[in-house]
Scaffold this motif. Structure first.
Motif, PDB file in Angstrom:
ATOM      1  N   SER A 165       0.928  -1.263   0.025  1.00 48.97           N
ATOM      2  CA  SER A 165      -0.173  -0.512   0.420  1.00 48.97           C
ATOM      3  C   SER A 165       0.945   1.252  -0.206  1.00 48.97           C
ATOM      4  O   SER A 165       0.221   2.239  -0.058  1.00 48.97           O
ATOM      5  N   TYR A 166       1.935   1.420   0.094  1.00 49.39           N
ATOM      6  CA  TYR A 166       3.430   2.531   0.204  1.00 49.39           C
ATOM      7  C   TYR A 166       3.710   2.137  -1.021  1.00 49.39           C
ATOM      8  O   TYR A 166       3.738   3.540  -0.760  1.00 49.39           O
ATOM      9  N   VAL A 167       3.445   1.925  -1.839  1.00 47.99           N
ATOM     10  CA  VAL A 167       4.456   1.819  -3.419  1.00 47.99           C
ATOM     11  C   VAL A 167       3.284   2.288  -4.658  1.00 47.99           C
ATOM     12  O   VAL A 167       2.219   2.165  -4.200  1.00 47.99           O
ATOM     13  N   GLN A 168       3.766   3.455  -4.847  1.00 44.04           N
ATOM     14  CA  GLN A 168       2.967   3.991  -6.095  1.00 44.04           C
ATOM     15  C   GLN A 168       3.234   3.027  -6.958  1.00 44.04           C
ATOM     16  O   GLN A 168       4.631   3.682  -7.242  1.00 44.04           O
ATOM     17  N   MET A 169       2.634   2.705  -7.939  1.00 42.65           N
ATOM     18  CA  MET A 169       2.809   2.404  -8.967  1.00 42.65           C
ATOM     19  C   MET A 169       2.557   2.642 -10.790  1.00 42.65           C
ATOM     20  O   MET A 169       1.536   3.723 -10.608  1.00 42.65           O
ATOM     21  N   PRO A 170       3.522   2.674 -11.436  1.00 39.15           N
ATOM     22  CA  PRO A 170       3.491   3.743 -12.744  1.00 39.15           C
ATOM     23  C   PRO A 170       2.402   3.307 -13.464  1.00 39.15           C
ATOM     24  O   PRO A 170       1.870   1.673 -13.152  1.00 39.15           O
ATOM     25  N   ALA A 171       1.781   3.742 -14.991  1.00 35.82           N
ATOM     26  CA  ALA A 171       0.780   3.664 -15.616  1.00 35.82           C
ATOM     27  C   ALA A 171       1.683   2.022 -16.048  1.00 35.82           C
ATOM     28  O   ALA A 171       2.363   2.156 -16.336  1.00 35.82           O
ATOM     29  N   GLY A 172       1.196   0.839 -15.964  1.00 37.98           N
ATOM     30  CA  GLY A 172       1.273  -0.327 -16.918  1.00 37.98           C
ATOM     31  C   GLY A 172       1.965  -1.629 -16.082  1.00 37.98           C
ATOM     32  O   GLY A 172       3.236  -2.332 -16.795  1.00 37.98           O
ATOM     33  N   PHE A 173       2.242  -1.121 -14.543  1.00 36.04           N
ATOM     34  CA  PHE A 173       3.001  -2.026 -14.294  1.00 36.04           C
ATOM     35  C   PHE A 173       1.607  -2.185 -12.311  1.00 36.04           C
ATOM     36  O   PHE A 173       1.000  -1.526 -12.454  1.00 36.04           O
ATOM     37  N   ASP A 174       1.956  -3.679 -12.708  1.00 38.16           N
ATOM     38  CA  ASP A 174       1.224  -4.176 -11.739  1.00 38.16           C
ATOM     39  C   ASP A 174       2.405  -4.355 -10.567  1.00 38.16           C
ATOM     40  O   ASP A 174       3.739  -5.201 -11.150  1.00 38.16           O
ATOM     41  N   LEU A 175       1.778  -4.530  -9.233  1.00 36.74           N
ATOM     42  CA  LEU A 175       3.189  -4.598  -7.990  1.00 36.74           C
ATOM     43  C   LEU A 175       2.849  -5.606  -7.448  1.00 36.74           C
ATOM     44  O   LEU A 175       1.406  -6.520  -7.360  1.00 36.74           O
ATOM     45  N   ARG A 176       3.593  -6.855  -7.170  1.00 39.31           N
ATOM     46  CA  ARG A 176       3.957  -8.602  -6.547  1.00 39.31           C
ATOM     47  C   ARG A 176       4.388  -8.133  -5.507  1.00 39.31           C
ATOM     48  O   ARG A 176       5.362  -8.291  -4.975  1.00 39.31           O
ATOM     49  N   ALA A 177       3.956  -8.066  -3.736  1.00 38.26           N
ATOM     50  CA  ALA A 177       4.970  -8.092  -3.324  1.00 38.26           C
ATOM     51  C   ALA A 177       4.784  -9.279  -2.268  1.00 38.26           C
ATOM     52  O   ALA A 177       4.153 -10.163  -2.069  1.00 38.26           O
ATOM     53  N   LEU A 178       5.556  -9.324  -2.028  1.00 38.35           N
ATOM     54  CA  LEU A 178       5.638 -11.223  -1.251  1.00 38.35           C
ATOM     55  C   LEU A 178       6.867 -11.650   0.100  1.00 38.35           C
ATOM     56  O   LEU A 178       7.130  -9.974   0.865  1.00 38.35           O
ATOM     57  N   PRO A 179       6.493 -12.127   0.882  1.00 38.02           N
ATOM     58  CA  PRO A 179       6.793 -12.047   1.808  1.00 38.02           C
ATOM     59  C   PRO A 179       9.295 -12.646   1.300  1.00 38.02           C
ATOM     60  O   PRO A 179       9.084 -12.212   0.394  1.00 38.02           O
ATOM     61  N   VAL A 180       9.740 -13.844   1.872  1.00 35.53           N
ATOM     62  CA  VAL A 180      10.411 -13.868   1.758  1.00 35.53           C
ATOM     63  C   VAL A 180      10.832 -15.116   0.667  1.00 35.53           C
ATOM     64  O   VAL A 180       9.694 -15.511   0.945  1.00 35.53           O
ATOM     65  N   VAL A 181      10.414 -14.922  -0.261  1.00 33.09           N
ATOM     66  CA  VAL A 181      11.498 -16.025  -1.592  1.00 33.09           C
ATOM     67  C   VAL A 181      13.033 -16.186  -1.167  1.00 33.09           C
ATOM     68  O   VAL A 181      14.070 -15.325  -1.141  1.00 33.09           O
ATOM     69  N   GLY A 182      12.709 -16.982  -2.222  1.00 37.55           N
ATOM     70  CA  GLY A 182      14.360 -18.233  -3.033  1.00 37.55           C
ATOM     71  C   GLY A 182      14.825 -16.132  -3.381  1.00 37.55           C
ATOM     72  O   GLY A 182      16.331 -16.363  -3.562  1.00 37.55           O
ATOM     73  N   SER A 183      14.280 -16.389  -4.988  1.00 40.94           N
ATOM     74  CA  SER A 183      15.231 -15.294  -5.528  1.00 40.94           C
ATOM     75  C   SER A 183      13.930 -14.445  -6.335  1.00 40.94           C
ATOM     76  O   SER A 183      12.973 -15.001  -7.006  1.00 40.94           O
TER      77      SER A 183
END
Length: 267
Positions: free
Chosen positions: A9-27
């Motif tokens: 919710s803190y991230v302001q995404m530019p037009a044409g981009f979607d966000l996937r916020a994740l916890p700990v991942v391999g990479s």
């Protein structure tokens, strides 16, 4: 609400981009690559994968990348990117974007520079690395994943090169703040690249380049080295080195050091 949802919710995404916020991942690059290869694709847009930490972060040539919580770990998946040879130029689009983002938080006297081929330095110390990977999905469309790891709250202590993190010179910066700045810059430079090609990107990169015009050592595969002056970067992103005898070499892969300064290695 979990921490990943909250920070999204803190991230302001530019037009044409979607966000996937994740916890700990391999990479984040691995997650993005898996998304790119799905058939049928879930989305054909550009997707940003942002993780709190990575358990298997890696840099160029498969080198490990320490990825504890508190730093920025993000990968951008560009789907249907077009010609893969030109898509490699996105490494430099990313570099000038991240350099500009980090410069927003740096002190005026500090030098924030792009280091060929894929690092960002602050006063000669590594603060960010970039890893680009590409491929083709089952529909025959080319994709590219651009991973960035930036030191915000801390940096590795045992490295063969100088390293730094943003909170050393600007307290209380959070990873989402850097991500917001980075995505804003990337969206602008990505559009320039799509519309006008590599020329302007290359010029901006050279204006902010570490070691440009100076004597360097390029360490290549098989323990080979090239010595000479960092003369230019060509339209394919190769470093042009001018040897002492005025002959030239196009370096396409390797680690660059200033002559007599071996502690600023790429990773």
């Amino acid at each position: 609400m979990n921490s990943s949802s909250m920070k999204a919710s803190y991230v302001q995404m530019p037009a044409g981009f979607d966000l996937r916020a994740l916890p700990v991942v391999g990479s984040t690059n691995d997650v993005a690559r898996e998304e790119a290869m799905k058939y049928p694709p879930v989305s054909m847009g550009n997707i940003v994968f942002w993780a709190e930490a990575q358990s298997g972060g890696r840099g160029r040539s498969g080198r490990s990348w320490a990825s504890p919580a508190g730093n920025l770990y993000a990968s951008i998946l560009i789907q249907d990117v077009g010609e893969l040879a030109k898509a490699a130029q996105l490494s430099f689009v990313t570099a000038i974007s991240m350099r500009a983002a980090i410069a927003r938080f740096a002190e005026k006297k500090q030098r924030v520079e792009c280091k060929w081929p894929n690092d960002i330095l602050v006063d000669g110390a590594k603060i960010c690395g970039i890893l680009l990977e590409c491929g083709v999905n089952k529909t025959g469309q080319n994709w590219v994943v651009i991973g960035s790891g930036a030191n915000v709250s801390h940096h590795p202590s045992e490295t063969p090169y100088a390293a730094a993190h943003i909170n050393q010179f600007n307290k209380d910066i959070e990873p989402y703040m850097l991500l917001n700045a980075y995505l804003e810059e990337f969206a602008q430079f990505f559009q320039i690249w799509k519309l006008n090609g590599f020329k302007e990107i290359r010029e901006i990169w050279l204006q902010n380049c570490y070691g440009f015009g100076r004597n360097i050592v390029a360490r290549l595969a098989n323990n080979l080295e090239e010595h000479g002056r960092f003369l230019d970067m060509d339209e394919d992103g190769a470093l042009i080195l001018e040897r002492e005898d005025r002959s030239r070499a196009a370096i396409t892969a390797g680690d660059v050091f200033l002559k007599g300064n071996g502690d600023a290695a790429s990773n």
